[in-house]
Scaffold this motif. Sequence first.
Motif, PDB file in Angstrom:
ATOM      1  N   GLU A  70      43.947  34.479  23.389  1.00 25.20           N
ATOM      2  CA  GLU A  70      43.861  33.082  23.802  1.00 25.20           C
ATOM      3  C   GLU A  70      44.569  32.121  22.846  1.00 25.20           C
ATOM      4  O   GLU A  70      44.680  30.934  23.133  1.00 25.20           O
ATOM      5  CB  GLU A  70      42.396  32.690  23.969  1.00 25.20           C
ATOM      6  CG  GLU A  70      41.695  33.497  25.055  1.00 25.20           C
ATOM      7  CD  GLU A  70      40.265  33.068  25.273  1.00 25.20           C
ATOM      8  OE1 GLU A  70      40.057  31.862  25.540  1.00 25.20           O
ATOM      9  OE2 GLU A  70      39.378  33.921  25.156  1.00 25.20           O
ATOM     10  N   LEU A  89      37.784  33.572  38.534  1.00 27.68           N
ATOM     11  CA  LEU A  89      36.965  32.405  38.857  1.00 27.68           C
ATOM     12  C   LEU A  89      37.406  31.118  38.166  1.00 27.68           C
ATOM     13  O   LEU A  89      37.260  30.035  38.719  1.00 27.68           O
ATOM     14  CB  LEU A  89      35.502  32.693  38.514  1.00 27.68           C
ATOM     15  CG  LEU A  89      34.847  33.769  39.377  1.00 27.68           C
ATOM     16  CD1 LEU A  89      33.490  34.156  38.821  1.00 27.68           C
ATOM     17  CD2 LEU A  89      34.738  33.308  40.819  1.00 27.68           C
ATOM     18  N   ARG A  90      37.928  31.234  36.946  1.00 29.80           N
ATOM     19  CA  ARG A  90      38.252  30.023  36.186  1.00 29.80           C
ATOM     20  C   ARG A  90      39.748  29.739  36.095  1.00 29.80           C
ATOM     21  O   ARG A  90      40.141  28.615  35.852  1.00 29.80           O
ATOM     22  CB  ARG A  90      37.688  30.131  34.767  1.00 29.80           C
ATOM     23  CG  ARG A  90      36.175  30.313  34.665  1.00 29.80           C
ATOM     24  CD  ARG A  90      35.388  29.039  34.896  1.00 29.80           C
ATOM     25  NE  ARG A  90      35.718  27.957  34.024  1.00 29.80           N
ATOM     26  CZ  ARG A  90      35.126  27.670  32.874  1.00 29.80           C
ATOM     27  NH1 ARG A  90      34.131  28.425  32.441  1.00 29.80           N
ATOM     28  NH2 ARG A  90      35.496  26.630  32.163  1.00 29.80           N
ATOM     29  N   LEU A  91      40.567  30.771  36.253  1.00 30.27           N
ATOM     30  CA  LEU A  91      42.009  30.587  36.136  1.00 30.27           C
ATOM     31  C   LEU A  91      42.726  30.756  37.469  1.00 30.27           C
ATOM     32  O   LEU A  91      43.953  30.820  37.515  1.00 30.27           O
ATOM     33  CB  LEU A  91      42.587  31.574  35.107  1.00 30.27           C
ATOM     34  CG  LEU A  91      41.994  31.494  33.694  1.00 30.27           C
ATOM     35  CD1 LEU A  91      42.599  32.574  32.803  1.00 30.27           C
ATOM     36  CD2 LEU A  91      42.183  30.113  33.095  1.00 30.27           C
ATOM     37  N   SER A  92      41.941  30.869  38.543  1.00 32.13           N
ATOM     38  CA  SER A  92      42.469  30.974  39.918  1.00 32.13           C
ATOM     39  C   SER A  92      43.418  32.159  40.103  1.00 32.13           C
ATOM     40  O   SER A  92      44.386  32.070  40.851  1.00 32.13           O
ATOM     41  CB  SER A  92      43.165  29.669  40.321  1.00 32.13           C
ATOM     42  OG  SER A  92      42.255  28.604  40.263  1.00 32.13           O
ATOM     43  N   TRP A 114      36.636  36.079  34.614  1.00 33.52           N
ATOM     44  CA  TRP A 114      37.004  34.753  34.127  1.00 33.52           C
ATOM     45  C   TRP A 114      38.339  34.325  34.749  1.00 33.52           C
ATOM     46  O   TRP A 114      38.494  33.194  35.215  1.00 33.52           O
ATOM     47  CB  TRP A 114      37.093  34.777  32.599  1.00 33.52           C
ATOM     48  CG  TRP A 114      37.462  33.460  31.981  1.00 33.52           C
ATOM     49  CD1 TRP A 114      38.716  32.951  31.819  1.00 33.52           C
ATOM     50  CD2 TRP A 114      36.570  32.494  31.446  1.00 33.52           C
ATOM     51  NE1 TRP A 114      38.667  31.728  31.210  1.00 33.52           N
ATOM     52  CE2 TRP A 114      37.356  31.425  30.961  1.00 33.52           C
ATOM     53  CE3 TRP A 114      35.190  32.423  31.310  1.00 33.52           C
ATOM     54  CZ2 TRP A 114      36.802  30.306  30.361  1.00 33.52           C
ATOM     55  CZ3 TRP A 114      34.646  31.303  30.701  1.00 33.52           C
ATOM     56  CH2 TRP A 114      35.450  30.271  30.245  1.00 33.52           C
TER      57      TRP A 114
END
Length: 107
Positions: free
Chosen positions: A78, A24-27, A21
């Motif tokens: 989170e 892919l989603r948080l670079s 994650w």
Amino acid sequence: MTLLIYIAAALAEIGGCFSFWAWLRLSRSPLWLIPGCASLILFAWLLTLIDTAAAGRAYAAYGGIYITVALFWLWTAEGIRPDRADIAGVLLSLAGAAVILLAPHRN
């Protein structure tokens, strides 16, 4: 001991999946995948330690623990506090896991 193994497995699985994650989603760097893959290997190995004759039953019961730990992750990692629906879902999943784990089975 089974509960501790399930909790450790859930933490390992969530940590491993979160590394993907993050990439892919948080670079984040692809280097996050190295500990993530190790964590997923640990997860799979931990589930083999569950004392049951049927792997599918161990995985099914694990689902309730996974849901609980995932919502704990949501809250602590989170910063999102679970709502009533989340808590209801956890209670239902734990009830299902308890039935699977504690009921007599024919194998």
